[in-house]
Design a protein around this motif. Structure first.
Motif, PDB file in Angstrom:
ATOM      1  N   SER A  47      53.553  52.798 107.243  1.00 35.03           N
ATOM      2  CA  SER A  47      52.825  53.444 107.932  1.00 35.03           C
ATOM      3  C   SER A  47      51.773  54.057 107.154  1.00 35.03           C
ATOM      4  CB  SER A  47      53.316  54.918 108.641  1.00 35.03           C
ATOM      5  OG  SER A  47      53.880  55.684 107.586  1.00 35.03           O
ATOM      6  N   LYS A  48      50.496  54.476 107.486  1.00 34.96           N
ATOM      7  CA  LYS A  48      49.334  54.789 106.580  1.00 34.96           C
ATOM      8  C   LYS A  48      48.603  53.869 105.804  1.00 34.96           C
ATOM      9  CE  LYS A  48      50.655  59.219 107.753  1.00 34.96           C
ATOM     10  NZ  LYS A  48      49.902  59.494 109.038  1.00 34.96           N
ATOM     11  N   THR A  56      45.974  50.883 105.551  1.00 31.05           N
ATOM     12  CA  THR A  56      44.605  50.678 106.035  1.00 31.05           C
ATOM     13  C   THR A  56      44.597  49.388 106.866  1.00 31.05           C
ATOM     14  OG1 THR A  56      43.629  49.354 104.300  1.00 31.05           O
ATOM     15  CG2 THR A  56      43.397  51.977 104.136  1.00 31.05           C
ATOM     16  N   ILE A  57      43.649  49.180 107.552  1.00 30.57           N
ATOM     17  CA  ILE A  57      43.495  47.914 108.435  1.00 30.57           C
ATOM     18  C   ILE A  57      43.317  46.744 107.691  1.00 30.57           C
ATOM     19  CG2 ILE A  57      41.937  46.744 109.847  1.00 30.57           C
ATOM     20  CD1 ILE A  57      41.315  49.265 111.339  1.00 30.57           C
ATOM     21  N   TRP A  90      41.404  41.367 115.718  1.00 27.04           N
ATOM     22  CA  TRP A  90      40.748  42.270 114.906  1.00 27.04           C
ATOM     23  C   TRP A  90      39.215  42.710 115.333  1.00 27.04           C
ATOM     24  CZ3 TRP A  90      44.140  44.694 112.180  1.00 27.04           C
ATOM     25  CH2 TRP A  90      45.261  44.125 111.645  1.00 27.04           C
ATOM     26  N   GLN A 114      43.175  56.620 119.091  1.00 27.99           N
ATOM     27  CA  GLN A 114      43.670  55.189 118.733  1.00 27.99           C
ATOM     28  C   GLN A 114      42.903  54.089 118.826  1.00 27.99           C
ATOM     29  OE1 GLN A 114      47.778  55.488 120.477  1.00 27.99           O
ATOM     30  NE2 GLN A 114      48.325  57.260 119.436  1.00 27.99           N
ATOM     31  N   PHE A 151      46.491  52.070 114.919  1.00 33.99           N
ATOM     32  CA  PHE A 151      45.788  52.595 113.888  1.00 33.99           C
ATOM     33  C   PHE A 151      45.304  54.105 114.495  1.00 33.99           C
ATOM     34  CE2 PHE A 151      46.076  48.260 112.644  1.00 33.99           C
ATOM     35  CZ  PHE A 151      46.261  48.358 111.119  1.00 33.99           C
ATOM     36  N   ASN A 172      41.851  54.678 110.859  1.00 34.69           N
ATOM     37  CA  ASN A 172      42.356  53.259 109.981  1.00 34.69           C
ATOM     38  C   ASN A 172      43.452  53.597 109.347  1.00 34.69           C
ATOM     39  OD1 ASN A 172      40.970  51.029 108.783  1.00 34.69           O
ATOM     40  ND2 ASN A 172      40.368  51.980 106.840  1.00 34.69           N
ATOM     41  N   SER A 173      44.368  54.001 109.823  1.00 23.04           N
ATOM     42  CA  SER A 173      45.707  54.220 109.153  1.00 23.04           C
ATOM     43  C   SER A 173      46.602  53.747 110.090  1.00 23.04           C
ATOM     44  CB  SER A 173      46.019  55.483 108.842  1.00 23.04           C
ATOM     45  OG  SER A 173      47.246  55.791 108.165  1.00 23.04           O
ATOM     46  N   TYR A 174      47.477  52.571 109.792  1.00 24.81           N
ATOM     47  CA  TYR A 174      48.551  52.269 110.674  1.00 24.81           C
ATOM     48  C   TYR A 174      49.771  53.109 110.885  1.00 24.81           C
ATOM     49  CZ  TYR A 174      52.381  49.089 112.317  1.00 24.81           C
ATOM     50  OH  TYR A 174      53.405  48.657 112.981  1.00 24.81           O
ATOM     51  N   GLN A 175      50.095  53.055 111.970  1.00 25.87           N
ATOM     52  CA  GLN A 175      50.947  53.938 112.644  1.00 25.87           C
ATOM     53  C   GLN A 175      52.405  53.408 113.031  1.00 25.87           C
ATOM     54  OE1 GLN A 175      50.283  57.390 112.600  1.00 25.87           O
ATOM     55  NE2 GLN A 175      48.378  56.674 111.284  1.00 25.87           N
TER      56      GLN A 175
END
Length: 98
Positions: free
Chosen positions: A35-36, A38-39, A54, A63, A86, A89-92
């Motif tokens: 997690s966290k 970036t793309i 994308w 989100q 995301f 810009n942070s993956y969850q």
């Protein structure tokens, strides 16, 4: 005739082996992403057997959901859709829907 059966059996075996279904590998990859990230970082880690859209994220609240558009060799009979979620810009996490 036996030689023909052997050749045919060998060809069939090779065809079956070359048709690997990467569905479980794709799920494992998404579930093991930190997690966290970036793309850009996720894009850099994206395996060749997955295609992610994308360019057209689905916006849900604050989100961005990116669809896994194709998984090589996928024979998912349930027709599940999988998204990378995301926030800022942070993956969850991975979201799956029927």
């Amino acid at each position: 005739m036996t030689r023909n059966k052997y050749v045919l059996s060998t060809l069939l075996y090779l065809i079956v082996l070359s048709c690997k279904d990467y569905y479980n590998d794709a799920i494992q990859w998404t579930d093991n992403l930190e997690s966290k990230l970036t793309i850009k970082e996720v894009q850099d880690l994206q395996p060749e057997f997955i295609e992610i859209d994308w360019e057209n994220p689905k916006i849900v609240d604050n989100q961005k959901w990116y669809l896994i558009a194709k998984i090589k060799g996928n024979n998912d009979i349930l027709g599940m859709s999988h998204y990378l979620v995301f926030i800022e810009n942070s993956y969850q996490y991975r979201e799956s829907k029927k």
